[in-house]
Design an enzyme around this catalytic site. Structure first.
Site, PDB file in Angstrom:
ATOM      1  N   LEU B  64       0.833  -1.206   0.000  1.00  0.00           N
ATOM      2  CA  LEU B  64       0.000   0.000   0.000  1.00  0.00           C
ATOM      3  C   LEU B  64       0.866   1.253   0.000  1.00  0.00           C
ATOM      4  O   LEU B  64       0.372   2.347  -0.135  1.00  0.00           O
ATOM      5  CB  LEU B  64      -0.947  -0.026   1.199  1.00  0.00           C
ATOM      6  CG  LEU B  64      -1.745  -1.338   1.353  1.00  0.00           C
ATOM      7  CD1 LEU B  64      -2.707  -1.232   2.526  1.00  0.00           C
ATOM      8  CD2 LEU B  64      -2.511  -1.673   0.077  1.00  0.00           C
ATOM      9  N   ARG B  65       2.175   1.067   0.158  1.00  0.00           N
ATOM     10  CA  ARG B  65       3.182   2.138   0.036  1.00  0.00           C
ATOM     11  C   ARG B  65       3.194   3.117   1.203  1.00  0.00           C
ATOM     12  O   ARG B  65       3.901   4.119   1.137  1.00  0.00           O
ATOM     13  CB  ARG B  65       3.007   2.907  -1.276  1.00  0.00           C
ATOM     14  CG  ARG B  65       3.090   2.045  -2.529  1.00  0.00           C
ATOM     15  CD  ARG B  65       4.375   1.259  -2.598  1.00  0.00           C
ATOM     16  NE  ARG B  65       4.608   0.712  -3.946  1.00  0.00           N
ATOM     17  CZ  ARG B  65       5.532  -0.193  -4.210  1.00  0.00           C
ATOM     18  NH1 ARG B  65       6.306  -0.664  -3.248  1.00  0.00           N
ATOM     19  NH2 ARG B  65       5.713  -0.636  -5.429  1.00  0.00           N
ATOM     20  N   ASP B 306      -0.256  -9.330  -5.592  1.00  0.00           N
ATOM     21  CA  ASP B 306       1.123  -8.823  -5.553  1.00  0.00           C
ATOM     22  C   ASP B 306       1.159  -7.365  -6.022  1.00  0.00           C
ATOM     23  O   ASP B 306       2.005  -6.968  -6.822  1.00  0.00           O
ATOM     24  CB  ASP B 306       2.062  -9.700  -6.391  1.00  0.00           C
ATOM     25  CG  ASP B 306       3.530  -9.441  -6.054  1.00  0.00           C
ATOM     26  OD1 ASP B 306       3.806  -8.805  -5.016  1.00  0.00           O
ATOM     27  OD2 ASP B 306       4.401  -9.863  -6.840  1.00  0.00           O
TER      28      ASP B 306
END
Lengths: 326, 426
Positions: B64-65, B306
């Site tokens: 999700l950064r 992914d």
């Protein structure tokens, strides 16, 4: 999408020159014929051609290479183009500027052609996809991927000595894995209908599935040389001579070095080529480098004619006012 | 809120249910199927006839950064994209910045996910501190903080003794070890599968042995330690065969595959398509077909996205310099339905691999529509098609090689704990 579609215009003519792969025989023959026509100018037997007068060629080198850059520069100048040399490895990217920023800045200088050398495979194609549409891109070597003008000067050299390709056996010897020259030569030889293309190297210096490129694979130099008409030796980078790829430069020379005795296994009139710079005593014995079968210096000369031809063809396809040479 | 979804085709693979019926929801949980339970009065009824009603999807691996790479995406942006894609549970690997090796990071992610409110975000704790591969992370504390397992997020642990100790320690605390097998030396500098496409494009190759050598070592350590291990993102036929054999021998191992590996091969690199630059790399058609057979046979129990969203600049450099990974939340359901269309799985089987399968591996109660389960529900129009382009992608990351593809299946309603978190008409 065919592999080469970005380098061809709607009429199937070259608008960039990025890779030999995917081109047709007629494209390669056009370059070779044009190079022959220009060889008088290239070899200074005739004066400069005005073909590219008023055009600006930028040598955009992200990787140092004095000799390749010099031949492109000479080629452009003998066609009367203006030449700008930009050595990027020592300028902008070290200051954090991105590759595209660099391209944008230079294309704003009203130029017509980029000659690109870059250490990453696919870089020339990447630049061609993002550059302003009026700029042509010539690939002067991208990573391990392609070096199409080198392949064409190799083909010019072979054609001058051997004529037709159909009956030829060609052996490419050495570090195929890391070689853009080998990949481009293999494509060019196959497109021109060469009878047999061989690669000769230990498995550590061959890509996986190399056979799918259209070559016969040899691990033994003496078997690989038997009966060939052309031997193309590849450069071995110094940092690869001793490590996990090879035990030592001396063992490499013993197993894969081209000597006069080994060359005797090839056809009596076989020619020996090398893209330079040569490691004497590693890839080849000096006696072969300087011997009668060596055409290595001719390759250098042909490099100028071929690069002139490619520049004239690509810019000619974009600017109908550029005519055939004088 | 009490909701009834009326007349949809309800598919709950966990219980072998596939019937046109009504689904009743109350207090955030599944209250009943078919006739309404006694005393149930819906506050809201939705006609979902012609739609498929299935458990919300459970995605075993999505970056999700956040924290650390908010210029690529955020927990809010990507959980919203998940909701728009019918995904209600996401598992984040621990390679955030800071790394999930401290409970405070787990807590901060939980808070942000709750504030966004679009999806259940589960986290894997780090196996080693800082993912450095040398010192064990505080796994017991991470478990208490809510981590559903531990892993090293694809960062290799080269020292086999450290890996053995890590497995022993994780299993002492009942934690599954999530592995993404990749030998660091065999994959060093690699950009693509070590095959004909890499040979042609002059890309540095990553041989299948990079995966199988790591699987081999980890299986040996599982056998030695008795740890429960999950192998994520397999890419090769040989690795699937190794894990199938290990399972047959009774080892406590499982595996998943990323959806793109079931559809793409090395050939999809085309002319240096940076959006197809993924790790592990796209391999041969033979590998893809073996992965498909593994999914069909149940050796591969889960398919994940992914998901790795990137900002445009991450891909605006020559291929070898691009950051690997593709944005994949938007395509997970569509790619599963494509497997159905191509005869790999039937529809309940395809849904199982993205719901009950991954939920079982995680040991969570999501992934089913059983009465009493959390009402995480995905409703989609199975006959509607969606053209993937930059305008229709919900994720902030537009780095997907599926741009321009038309995928079947459009999500029309997503419920999380019985609450609508996404809806649209088709």
């Amino acid at each position: 999408m065919t592999p080469s579609s970005i380098q061809l215009d709607a009429d199937g003519r070259l608008r960039h020159f990025l890779t030999v792969e995917g081109l047709k025989r007629r494209h390669l023959v056009e370059i070779l014929d044009r190079a022959e026509a220009l060889s008088g100018v290239a070899e200074r037997r005739m004066t400069k051609s005005p073909t590219l007068h008023g055009k600006t060629v930028v040598n955009l080198f992200f990787e140092n290479s004095t000799r390749t850059r010099t031949t492109f520069e000479l080629a452009a100048k003998r066609l009367s183009a203006d030449v700008l040399n930009v050595n990027i490895s020592t300028s902008s990217t070290h200051k954090g500027e991105t590759l595209l920023d660099t391209i944008r800045n230079i294309e704003a200088m009203q130029v017509d052609m980029f000659v690109v050398r870059h250490a990453v495979s696919g870089a020339a194609e990447f630049i061609a996809r993002h550059v302003a549409p009026h700029i042509a891109v010539l690939n002067a070597g991208d990573g391990r991927h392609a070096h199409p003008t080198q392949a064409m000067l190799d083909m010019m050299t072979i054609r001058r000595h051997k004529g037709e390709f159909a009956n030829l056996r060609v052996a490419i010897v050495g570090d195929v894995l890391h070689s853009r020259v080998a990949r481009s030569d293999i494509h060019a030889l196959n497109i021109l209908g060469t009878g047999e293309v061989r690669v000769v190297a230990p498995k550590t210096l061959l890509p996986a599935d190399v056979g799918t490129l259209g070559v016969h694979v040899f691990h033994d130099l003496e078997h690989g040389l038997r009966g060939v008409d052309v031997v193309i030796m590849l450069r071995l980078q110094r940092e690869r001579m001793s490590g996990a790829l090879l035990p030592s430069a001396s063992e490499y020379f013993q197993q894969y070095g081209l000597t006069a005795e080994r060359l005797a296994l090839a056809q009596p009139d076989a020619i020996v080529m090398h893209p330079g710079p040569i490691n004497r005593g590693v890839e080849m014995d000096s006696a072969v480098v300087d011997g009668p079968r060596s055409v290595i210096l001719e390759q250098v000369t042909h490099g100028i004619a071929v690069r002139m031809a490619v520049m004239a063809i690509v810019l000619g396809n974009r600017h109908p006012d550029i005519t055939e040479e004088t | 809120m009490r909701i009834t979804l009326q007349g949809g085709r309800v598919i709950d693979p966990a219980h072998g249910l596939d019937a046109v019926t009504d689904l009743h929801i109350a207090d955030g949980r599944i209250a009943g199927l078919g006739a309404a339970p006694a005393g149930f009065i819906a506050e809201r009824s939705c006609d979902v006839s012609g739609r498929i009603v299935c458990p919300g999807l459970v995605d075993l691996c999505a970056r999700l950064r956040e924290p650390g790479a908010e210029h690529k995406a955020t927990i809010a942006s990507e959980t919203h994209a998940a909701a728009a894609s019918g995904i209600t549970t996401l598992v984040m690997p621990p390679d955030t910045d800071p790394v999930i090796d401290e409970t405070a990071v787990v807590e901060s992610i939980r808070r942000r996910a709750q504030a966004a409110g679009f999806a259940r975000v589960l986290v894997l704790g780090a196996l080693t501190r800082g993912l450095g591969g040398e010192v064990l992370a505080e796994m017991a504390a991470l478990k208490e903080a809510g981590c559903v397992g531990v892993g090293n997020a694809g960062v290799p642990v080269p020292n086999s003794m450290v890996m053995k100790r890590a497995m022993e320690y994780a299993s002492s605390h009942g934690l599954t070890v999530f592995l993404t097998p990749m030998d660091p030396w065999l994959s060093a500098g690699g950009q693509a599968h070590d095959g004909q496409v890499a040979a042609r494009l002059g890309l540095a190759g990553i041989p299948v042995a990079a995966e199988t050598a790591a699987v081999g070592r980890e299986l040996a350590l599982v056998e030695e330690t008795g740890a429960r291990a999950h192998f994520g993102r397999l890419s090769s036929a040989r690795a699937v065969a190794m894990i199938a054999r290990a399972r047959d021998r009774g080892l406590p191992v499982s595996c998943d595959v990323a959806a793109h590996q079931l559809h793409l091969t090395e050939v999809d690199l085309g002319r240096f398509d940076a959006d197809a630059h993924v790790l592990p790399p796209l391999r041969t058609a033979r590998d893809r077909d073996a992965l498909r057979r593994g999914v069909a046979a149940g050796v591969i129990e889960a398919v994940c996205s992914d998901h790795q969203p990137h900002e445009p600049d991450a891909k605006l450099v020559p291929f070898g310099d691009t950051e690997p990974g593709l944005s994949a939340l938007d395509t997970l359901l569509g790619l599963m339905l494509k497997l159905v269309d191509e005869g790999v799985l039937d529809l309940p089987g395809a849904i199982e691999r993205v719901t009950a399968g991954p939920a079982r591996l995680l040991g969570i109660e999501a992934g089913t529509l059983a009465v009493g389960a959390p009402a995480d529900v995905c409703v989609f129009a199975p006959g509607a098609h969606r053209l993937l382009d930059a305008r229709t992608l919900a994720s902030r990351g537009h780095n997907t090689p599926f741009l321009g593809w038309e995928l079947r299946g459009v999500v029309t309603l997503t419920l999380l704990d019985g609450r609508p978190v996404y809806q649209r008409e088709v």
